[in-house]
Design a protein around this motif. Sequence first.
Motif, PDB file in Angstrom:
ATOM      1  N   ALA A  68       0.831  -1.204   0.000  1.00 25.28           N
ATOM      2  CA  ALA A  68       0.000   0.000   0.000  1.00 25.28           C
ATOM      3  C   ALA A  68       0.871   1.261   0.000  1.00 25.28           C
ATOM      4  N   ARG A  69       1.951   1.236   0.762  1.00 25.23           N
ATOM      5  CA  ARG A  69       2.842   2.402   0.810  1.00 25.23           C
ATOM      6  C   ARG A  69       3.539   2.618  -0.526  1.00 25.23           C
ATOM      7  N   GLU A  70       3.931   1.543  -1.178  1.00 20.62           N
ATOM      8  CA  GLU A  70       4.591   1.665  -2.478  1.00 20.62           C
ATOM      9  C   GLU A  70       3.637   2.228  -3.516  1.00 20.62           C
ATOM     10  N   VAL A  71       2.380   1.839  -3.455  1.00 18.78           N
ATOM     11  CA  VAL A  71       1.374   2.389  -4.370  1.00 18.78           C
ATOM     12  C   VAL A  71       1.222   3.884  -4.118  1.00 18.78           C
ATOM     13  N   GLU A  72       1.248   4.261  -2.861  1.00 18.20           N
ATOM     14  CA  GLU A  72       1.129   5.671  -2.494  1.00 18.20           C
ATOM     15  C   GLU A  72       2.307   6.471  -3.042  1.00 18.20           C
ATOM     16  N   VAL A  73       3.506   5.926  -2.918  1.00 19.23           N
ATOM     17  CA  VAL A  73       4.697   6.593  -3.437  1.00 19.23           C
ATOM     18  C   VAL A  73       4.628   6.683  -4.962  1.00 19.23           C
ATOM     19  N   LEU A  74       4.187   5.613  -5.612  1.00 20.52           N
ATOM     20  CA  LEU A  74       4.068   5.616  -7.076  1.00 20.52           C
ATOM     21  C   LEU A  74       3.089   6.686  -7.525  1.00 20.52           C
ATOM     22  N   ARG A  75       1.994   6.839  -6.811  1.00 20.54           N
ATOM     23  CA  ARG A  75       1.007   7.852  -7.161  1.00 20.54           C
ATOM     24  C   ARG A  75       1.623   9.256  -7.100  1.00 20.54           C
ATOM     25  N   LEU A  76       2.462   9.492  -6.107  1.00 18.54           N
ATOM     26  CA  LEU A  76       3.096  10.807  -5.970  1.00 18.54           C
ATOM     27  C   LEU A  76       4.184  11.019  -7.019  1.00 18.54           C
ATOM     28  N   ILE A  77       4.887   9.954  -7.383  1.00 14.41           N
ATOM     29  CA  ILE A  77       5.858  10.049  -8.476  1.00 14.41           C
ATOM     30  C   ILE A  77       5.145  10.484  -9.745  1.00 14.41           C
ATOM     31  N   ALA A  78       3.998   9.859  -9.997  1.00 17.64           N
ATOM     32  CA  ALA A  78       3.234  10.154 -11.207  1.00 17.64           C
ATOM     33  C   ALA A  78       2.686  11.568 -11.211  1.00 17.64           C
ATOM     34  N   ALA A  79       2.515  12.137 -10.022  1.00 13.74           N
ATOM     35  CA  ALA A  79       2.039  13.513  -9.926  1.00 13.74           C
ATOM     36  C   ALA A  79       3.161  14.514 -10.153  1.00 13.74           C
ATOM     37  N   GLY A  80       4.390  14.005 -10.327  1.00 14.87           N
ATOM     38  CA  GLY A  80       5.518  14.875 -10.622  1.00 14.87           C
ATOM     39  C   GLY A  80       6.320  15.320  -9.421  1.00 14.87           C
ATOM     40  N   LEU A  81       6.097  14.704  -8.266  1.00 15.34           N
ATOM     41  CA  LEU A  81       6.825  15.095  -7.065  1.00 15.34           C
ATOM     42  C   LEU A  81       8.230  14.491  -7.042  1.00 15.34           C
ATOM     43  N   SER A  82       9.173  15.247  -6.529  1.00 14.88           N
ATOM     44  CA  SER A  82      10.536  14.764  -6.348  1.00 14.88           C
ATOM     45  C   SER A  82      10.591  13.912  -5.084  1.00 14.88           C
ATOM     46  N   ASN A  83      11.716  13.232  -4.868  1.00 12.45           N
ATOM     47  CA  ASN A  83      11.865  12.427  -3.649  1.00 12.45           C
ATOM     48  C   ASN A  83      11.716  13.284  -2.390  1.00 12.45           C
ATOM     49  N   ALA A  84      12.273  14.484  -2.434  1.00 12.11           N
ATOM     50  CA  ALA A  84      12.188  15.375  -1.273  1.00 12.11           C
ATOM     51  C   ALA A  84      10.739  15.772  -1.001  1.00 12.11           C
ATOM     52  N   GLU A  85       9.988  16.055  -2.066  1.00 14.91           N
ATOM     53  CA  GLU A  85       8.583  16.439  -1.906  1.00 14.91           C
ATOM     54  C   GLU A  85       7.751  15.261  -1.403  1.00 14.91           C
ATOM     55  N   ILE A  86       8.070  14.063  -1.898  1.00 19.41           N
ATOM     56  CA  ILE A  86       7.364  12.871  -1.423  1.00 19.41           C
ATOM     57  C   ILE A  86       7.650  12.645   0.057  1.00 19.41           C
ATOM     58  N   ALA A  87       8.915  12.836   0.435  1.00 20.98           N
ATOM     59  CA  ALA A  87       9.296  12.672   1.839  1.00 20.98           C
ATOM     60  C   ALA A  87       8.525  13.636   2.731  1.00 20.98           C
ATOM     61  N   ASP A  88       8.399  14.886   2.288  1.00 20.08           N
ATOM     62  CA  ASP A  88       7.646  15.881   3.063  1.00 20.08           C
ATOM     63  C   ASP A  88       6.168  15.518   3.143  1.00 20.08           C
ATOM     64  N   THR A  89       5.613  15.061   2.020  1.00 26.53           N
ATOM     65  CA  THR A  89       4.188  14.729   1.966  1.00 26.53           C
ATOM     66  C   THR A  89       3.838  13.557   2.872  1.00 26.53           C
ATOM     67  N   LEU A  90       4.700  12.527   2.859  1.00 31.60           N
ATOM     68  CA  LEU A  90       4.417  11.311   3.627  1.00 31.60           C
ATOM     69  C   LEU A  90       5.114  11.280   4.995  1.00 31.60           C
ATOM     70  N   VAL A  91       5.846  12.363   5.284  1.00 31.78           N
ATOM     71  CA  VAL A  91       6.597  12.467   6.539  1.00 31.78           C
ATOM     72  C   VAL A  91       7.538  11.269   6.680  1.00 31.78           C
ATOM     73  N   LEU A  92       8.395  11.122   5.682  1.00 28.82           N
ATOM     74  CA  LEU A  92       9.390  10.056   5.665  1.00 28.82           C
ATOM     75  C   LEU A  92      10.769  10.657   5.439  1.00 28.82           C
ATOM     76  N   ALA A  93      11.801   9.895   5.732  1.00 25.58           N
ATOM     77  CA  ALA A  93      13.166  10.327   5.437  1.00 25.58           C
ATOM     78  C   ALA A  93      13.395  10.206   3.927  1.00 25.58           C
ATOM     79  N   LYS A  94      14.238  11.056   3.381  1.00 25.47           N
ATOM     80  CA  LYS A  94      14.517  11.015   1.947  1.00 25.47           C
ATOM     81  C   LYS A  94      15.100   9.665   1.526  1.00 25.47           C
ATOM     82  N   GLU A  95      15.963   9.105   2.369  1.00 26.69           N
ATOM     83  CA  GLU A  95      16.555   7.806   2.040  1.00 26.69           C
ATOM     84  C   GLU A  95      15.500   6.709   2.024  1.00 26.69           C
ATOM     85  N   THR A  96      14.500   6.841   2.868  1.00 30.06           N
ATOM     86  CA  THR A  96      13.415   5.861   2.872  1.00 30.06           C
ATOM     87  C   THR A  96      12.629   5.939   1.574  1.00 30.06           C
TER      88      THR A  96
END
Length: 228
Positions: A166-194
């Motif tokens: 489920a988390r990977e699907v969530e990350v994929l959805r944000l990738i498709a929205a054009g978000l960078s890794n840093a933006e995804i990290a901020d959105t999901l409150v995760l570390a950039k390395e994660t």
Amino acid sequence: MNSRRTRILVCDDQSLMRAGYVTILSAQDDFDVVGEAVDGFEAIHKTQQLRPDVVIMDVRMPRLDGIEATRQIAGPRSAGQVRVLVVTTFNLDAYVFEALRAGASGFLLKDTPSKEMIAGVRTIAAGNALLAPEVTRALIGRYGERIRDDAAAARRAGEALAGLTAREVEVLRLIAAGLSNAEIADTLVLAKETVKTYVSRILTKLDLRDRVQAVVFAHRIGLVTPNA
């Protein structure tokens, strides 16, 4: 430290554009412009002959356009060693999306500042995808519906999607929205390395080469929509 220079082939039917790219790129210590091409046929031939690492590819050219040339150089049936960076004007964004589906690793606009062009080539050469978020969103918004045209392919993609958490699907959805890794990290409150780890797992599980293919995949199966 790896001191290997990146070999570059410049393909554009306009001599002034080619000259500009060659001048900008040749001035970099880590770049080596090995050749020029005036159309898709010549780009394919010179890629086989000169073995560049990166091809700077225009879209609209005589004889053979950049989309088909990209497909033959970097598509599913190619060896996959050469990476293509598409450069185009914004009003050709439909062609750009087709080029990404054909195997391009990213795109830039022709009026991109020199520093961004240089950074873009380095990004592609390093094996990463180059997707400017603001341009990606515009592309997807206008053409996302059109690419979901193959029901069988979409069904197979959906089956592949079932292998993600489920988390990977969530990350994929944000990738498709054009978000960078840093933006995804901020959105999901995760570390950039994660986030980086999630992205790597997604690409591996779906057998995708890079973020560009992940964006196309997500929109093709309807995971996101242009109005999302």
